[in-house]
Design a protein around this motif. Structure first.
Motif, PDB file in Angstrom:
ATOM      1  N   PRO A 278      31.763  21.623  31.371  1.00 15.67           N
ATOM      2  CA  PRO A 278      32.408  20.932  32.502  1.00 15.67           C
ATOM      3  C   PRO A 278      31.620  19.733  32.998  1.00 15.67           C
ATOM      4  CG  PRO A 278      31.647  23.134  33.150  1.00 15.67           C
ATOM      5  CD  PRO A 278      31.431  23.016  31.671  1.00 15.67           C
ATOM      6  N   GLY A 279      30.336  19.669  32.657  1.00 10.83           N
ATOM      7  CA  GLY A 279      29.515  18.525  33.062  1.00 10.83           C
ATOM      8  C   GLY A 279      30.101  17.208  32.567  1.00 10.83           C
ATOM      9  N   TYR A 280      30.754  17.229  31.409  1.00 10.40           N
ATOM     10  CA  TYR A 280      31.326  15.988  30.873  1.00 10.40           C
ATOM     11  C   TYR A 280      32.429  15.431  31.783  1.00 10.40           C
ATOM     12  CZ  TYR A 280      29.041  16.530  26.316  1.00 10.40           C
ATOM     13  OH  TYR A 280      28.121  16.622  25.308  1.00 10.40           O
ATOM     14  N   LEU A 281      33.168  16.343  32.422  1.00 10.38           N
ATOM     15  CA  LEU A 281      34.342  15.909  33.189  1.00 10.38           C
ATOM     16  C   LEU A 281      33.956  15.114  34.429  1.00 10.38           C
ATOM     17  CD1 LEU A 281      36.421  19.218  32.899  1.00 10.38           C
ATOM     18  CD2 LEU A 281      36.448  17.209  31.405  1.00 10.38           C
ATOM     19  N   LYS A 282      32.713  15.288  34.867  1.00  9.29           N
ATOM     20  CA  LYS A 282      32.276  14.586  36.085  1.00  9.29           C
ATOM     21  C   LYS A 282      31.715  13.204  35.766  1.00  9.29           C
ATOM     22  CE  LYS A 282      30.953  18.953  38.207  1.00  9.29           C
ATOM     23  NZ  LYS A 282      29.889  19.795  37.669  1.00  9.29           N
TER      24      LYS A 282
END
Ligand code: DGY
Length: 325
Positions: A278-282
């Motif tokens: 989920p880090g990529y989505l930010k």
């Protein structure tokens, strides 16, 4: 094969495939299709493979040693609708004398095109631009708005100079990029087309203003791009991945994108996809696409036909052209 000809064998098709591919499979085989595109587990495959002579699978079917062991005894060939084969335990397949084939060549151009799309999108901050327009945050042209970087005059490091790596190099040259590469074996001069070979992958990183992955996922390449190796890349480098998500240590890449040690990334593949970190989505400097490198009508048809060509050859008693085990 004529309409009245005998069907070649019983074939289990594990994913919903393009219409033209399913039509050919149904014409030539007693084919059990998967119209609902149900995500088969190893247990499902054990059950559904009863009475089957062959399987036409995709890269989402994890053919572990246990899954292969569980297949019905009559299964003699597994043809995968993919060039990648890391989802199949080839040793286990060999142990059971199951032939395995893949679909090389036919997705080279589409994947190389997708690589350029990601490379340019990352360099030109395409995600930020489209989000700005769609969310009504665009207040008009400005001299300093969304300034990206120019690929021209930059060094493109290609890790894995096989068919797809070479196709990317052919596309990147007209953009003015200088091509560098690392590969297990150096290419012959005529295939290098001026690309600069580096003995080690680490040497390649040191000169890669852009780094693009075109290697298979193996125990050696797993999490290759980790925090240590990111330090070798030039400040502000851009990372592109259309190979396999597993070659990147996600936490390390996300940290480097967050701190702007790396300018941007263009990623089509992810470890654990579709559940990506989920880090990529930010991150506004990560341009993300859903494993669509081979996603053109022409390519997906060609992949299916290639898989069927392999099955046809096998059931005709000939050597399948793309046998990998
Ligand atoms: C391939 O063919 O390996 C593509 O990545 C789709 O799985």
């Amino acid at each position: 094969m004529s309409k009245t000809a005998k069907k070649l064998a019983n074939l289990l098709v594990t994913r919903k495939l393009p219409d033209a591919v399913e039509a050919r499979a149904a014409r030539d085989y007693r084919a059990q299709l998967n119209p609902q595109d149900k995500n088969y587990t190893a247990e499902d495959l054990a059950e559904l493979s009863q009475g089957m002579d062959g399987l036409l699978i995709a890269s989402t079917n994890r053919m572990t040693a246990d899954a292969i062991e569980g297949l019905a005894k009559g299964v003699r060939i597994v043809a995968t609708f993919s060039v990648g084969i890391e989802h199949i335990d080839l040793k286990a397949a060999k142990a059971r004398a199951i032939v395995v084939t893949n679909t090389p060549d036919v997705l080279t151009d589409a994947t190389a095109d997708q690589t350029m799309l990601l490379l340019l999108a990352a360099a030109r901050r395409a995600w930020e631009g489209t989000a700005m327009v769609r969310e009504g945050r665009w207040l008009g042209w400005s001299p300093i708005q969304l300034m990206g970087v120019h690929p021209g005059g930059k060094r493109l490091g290609i890790l894995g100079m096989g068919r797809i790596g070479q196709a990317v190099a052919r596309r990147a040259r007209p953009f003015g990029m200088e091509i560098h590469y690392h590969n297990r074996k150096r290419l012959p001069k005529d295939q290098e087309q001026g690309a600069i070979f580096h003995q080690t992958a680490e040497d390649l990183l040191k000169v890669s203003d852009f780094l693009s992955f075109h290697c298979p996922l193996t125990p050696e390449t797993k999490k290759f791009l980790n925090a240590e190796r990111i330090k070798l890349l030039p400040q502000g480098a851009i990372v592109v991945n259309t190979a396999r998500g597993g070659v990147i240590d996600d936490e390390a890449l996300i940290a480097a994108l967050k701190s702007r040690r790396l300018a941007a990334a263009g990623l089509d593949v992810f470890e654990g996809e579709p559940k990506l970190n989920p880090g990529y989505l930010k991150l506004d400097n990560a341009f993300l696409t859903p494993h669509q490198g081979s996603g053109t009508v022409e390519t997906r048809n060609a992949m299916g036909f290639r898989a069927l060509d392999n099955l046809d050859a096998f059931f005709a008693g000939k050597a399948p052209p793309d046998r990998v085990a």
